[in-house]
Design a protein around this motif. Structure first.
Motif, mmCIF file in Angstrom:
data_model
loop_
_atom_site.group_PDB
_atom_site.id
_atom_site.type_symbol
_atom_site.label_atom_id
_atom_site.label_comp_id
_atom_site.label_asym_id
_atom_site.label_seq_id
_atom_site.Cartn_x
_atom_site.Cartn_y
_atom_site.Cartn_z
ATOM 1 N N LYS A 89 0.227 9.432 1.260
ATOM 2 C CA LYS A 89 -1.027 8.517 1.563
ATOM 3 C C LYS A 89 -2.168 9.564 2.040
ATOM 4 C CE LYS A 89 -1.601 5.034 1.369
ATOM 5 N NZ LYS A 89 -1.683 4.367 -0.033
ATOM 6 N N CYS A 134 0.645 -1.058 0.034
ATOM 7 C CA CYS A 134 -0.039 -0.054 -0.012
ATOM 8 C C CYS A 134 0.774 1.189 0.097
ATOM 9 C CB CYS A 134 -0.792 -0.161 1.083
ATOM 10 S SG CYS A 134 -1.883 1.418 1.369
ATOM 11 N N HIS A 147 -8.912 -2.761 -2.168
ATOM 12 C CA HIS A 147 -9.657 -1.661 -1.389
ATOM 13 C C HIS A 147 -11.184 -1.707 -1.673
ATOM 14 C CE1 HIS A 147 -5.678 0.202 -1.927
ATOM 15 N NE2 HIS A 147 -5.946 0.950 -0.853
ATOM 16 N N ASP A 161 -3.409 -0.014 6.028
ATOM 17 C CA ASP A 161 -4.187 -1.474 5.250
ATOM 18 C C ASP A 161 -3.416 -2.513 5.585
ATOM 19 O OD1 ASP A 161 -5.873 0.721 4.180
ATOM 20 O OD2 ASP A 161 -5.214 0.612 2.173
ATOM 21 N N ARG A 194 3.649 -1.142 -7.306
ATOM 22 C CA ARG A 194 3.104 -0.001 -6.574
ATOM 23 C C ARG A 194 3.667 0.081 -5.190
ATOM 24 N NH1 ARG A 194 -2.666 0.360 -4.153
ATOM 25 N NH2 ARG A 194 -1.225 1.314 -2.846
ATOM 26 N N TRP A 235 -1.279 7.561 -10.192
ATOM 27 C CA TRP A 235 -2.781 7.470 -10.249
ATOM 28 C C TRP A 235 -3.336 8.553 -9.492
ATOM 29 C CZ3 TRP A 235 -0.203 3.243 -7.386
ATOM 30 C CH2 TRP A 235 -0.620 3.037 -6.229
ATOM 31 N N ARG A 291 -9.997 9.655 -3.479
ATOM 32 C CA ARG A 291 -10.405 10.839 -2.542
ATOM 33 C C ARG A 291 -10.190 12.041 -3.265
ATOM 34 N NH1 ARG A 291 -9.009 7.905 3.014
ATOM 35 N NH2 ARG A 291 -8.634 5.826 1.847
ATOM 36 N N GLU A 293 -2.590 -4.948 -3.482
ATOM 37 C CA GLU A 293 -1.583 -4.509 -2.270
ATOM 38 C C GLU A 293 -0.884 -5.766 -1.741
ATOM 39 O OE1 GLU A 293 -3.291 -0.556 -0.751
ATOM 40 O OE2 GLU A 293 -3.773 -2.230 0.405
ATOM 41 N N ASP A 302 -9.286 -3.067 -8.644
ATOM 42 C CA ASP A 302 -8.338 -3.340 -7.287
ATOM 43 C C ASP A 302 -9.111 -3.957 -6.073
ATOM 44 O OD1 ASP A 302 -7.521 -2.341 -4.789
ATOM 45 O OD2 ASP A 302 -7.441 -0.466 -5.233
ATOM 46 N N LYS A 330 -8.490 6.188 -10.477
ATOM 47 C CA LYS A 330 -9.523 5.251 -9.714
ATOM 48 C C LYS A 330 -10.876 5.889 -9.621
ATOM 49 C CE LYS A 330 -6.473 2.963 -6.511
ATOM 50 N NZ LYS A 330 -6.402 2.217 -5.260
ATOM 51 N N GLY A 343 -6.168 9.063 -6.775
ATOM 52 C CA GLY A 343 -6.937 8.106 -5.765
ATOM 53 C C GLY A 343 -8.351 8.500 -5.716
ATOM 54 N N GLU A 351 0.473 6.748 -6.120
ATOM 55 C CA GLU A 351 -0.579 7.748 -6.227
ATOM 56 C C GLU A 351 0.141 9.106 -6.189
ATOM 57 O OE1 GLU A 351 -3.945 7.580 -3.271
ATOM 58 O OE2 GLU A 351 -4.532 9.582 -3.742
HETATM 59 C C1 PEP Z 1 -4.380 3.155 -2.248
HETATM 60 O O1 PEP Z 1 -4.547 2.595 -3.342
HETATM 61 O O2 PEP Z 1 -3.604 2.791 -1.279
HETATM 62 C C2 PEP Z 1 -5.658 3.910 -1.967
HETATM 63 C C3 PEP Z 1 -5.502 5.016 -1.059
HETATM 64 O O3 PEP Z 1 -6.573 3.707 -2.764
HETATM 65 P P1 PEP Z 1 -8.126 4.511 -2.766
HETATM 66 O O4 PEP Z 1 -7.594 5.986 -3.387
HETATM 67 O O5 PEP Z 1 -8.822 3.571 -3.799
HETATM 68 O O6 PEP Z 1 -8.830 4.712 -1.660
#
Ligand code: PEP
Ligand code: MN
Length: 263
Positions: free
Chosen positions: A46, A17, A205, A242, A41, A104, A108, A231, A202, A134, A106, A78
């Motif tokens: 985070k 993660c 998650h 995670d 990854r 990527w 959020r 992950e 994924d 995502k 995320g 990310e």
């Molecule tokens: C991640 O891939 O660790 C992550 C934070 O995912 P997500 O944006 O899908 O919550």
């Protein structure tokens, strides 16, 4: 996109993660490389639900690139701001023109202005960077397609964009298996068809626990996803983020063996 695919034509991204230390990544990369994984990854930045450790950040850039690219692997993380993408672009230069990375957005990170800034700095840099988006946390097909449109309208070439289904917040919906996020596989397939870009799954998650992650990987096989991001941590019980959902490398290996057997 071919350079991201493994020997049976799927985009398989695996790794922890979060990047926690050089040692942690090195051990994980060793196991994953033996399993034929090409894209690793290990997130540097985070987003957290509660205040806490937010990743190694800038300090981890050299570790992520240095533990992957020299071994012919592709690093993936990310990015939250365009400045993060700029820092990766800058650091990639050290590894020559062909150096590749996957970045990527995320679930959020739903400020479309920042999404476009990220797409723009990548597109304008000319670096060999793939940008994955995502789905957002809430269940809305138009919004998800819109993320892809924002990236393309900001100049990302279509052959460098992909999408990822990580489930939607369960809210008040029934959730008998206690998934962290509820999948809508059919929506993912519609978005794949509408946007005409690769769609990967994924399971981590979505599942939220190791057992659930394995169930979702199996369910995902019933749909034409272009690959998976999973992950994996050599000592998941000690993971800083995670911890409950990260697989051990052998668990991913077993799944890949199954996928190879049905090819
Ligand atoms: C991640 O891939 O660790 C992550 C934070 O995912 P997500 O944006 O899908 O919550
Ligand atoms: Mn995670």
């Amino acid at each position: 996109m071919d350079e991201l695919k493994n020997n049976f034509g799927k985009i398989l991204i695996a790794g922890p993660c979060a990047l926690e230390s050089r040692q942690q990544l090195r051990e994980c990369v060793k196991a994953l490389k033996e399993d034929g994984i090409k894209v690793i990854r290990a997130s540097l930045w985070k987003p957290r639900t509660k205040p806490g450790w937010e990743g190694l950040g800038d300090e981890g850039i050299d570790i992520l690139l240095g533990e992957t690219i020299p071994q012919g692997l592709i690093p993936a993380t990310e990015v939250i701001y365009a400045e993060h993408a700029e820092k990766i672009i800058h650091a990639l230069k050290k590894y020559g023109e062909k150096a590749t990375a996957v970045l990527w957005l995320g679930a959020r990170n739903q400020n479309h202005i920042e999404q476009q800034r990220i797409a723009r700095v990548i597109a304008e840099s000319g670096a060999n960077i793939y940008l994955m988006a995502k789905n957002q946390a809430w269940h809305d097909e138009r919004h998800w397609v819109g993320i892809c449109e924002h990236l393309l309208s900001a100049g990302m070439p279509k052959d460098k964009v992909m999408l990822c289904h990580r489930g939607f917040s369960p809210g008040l919906l029934p959730n008998p298996k206690g998934y962290r996020n509820l999948p809508d596989m059919l929506m993912a397939m519609r978005v794949q068809a509408k946007t005409e870009v690769p769609m990967i799954l994924d399971p981590s998650h979505i599942g939220g626990t190791r057992d659930n992650v394995i169930d979702i990987m199996l369910e995902g096989e019933l749909y034409p996803f272009d690959g998976m991001i999973v992950e994996v941590h050599c000592h998941p019980e000690k993971a800083l983020t995670d911890a409950k959902q990260q697989l051990k490398p052998q668990q991913l290996r077993q799944h890949i063996d199954r996928l190879e057997a049905v090819q």
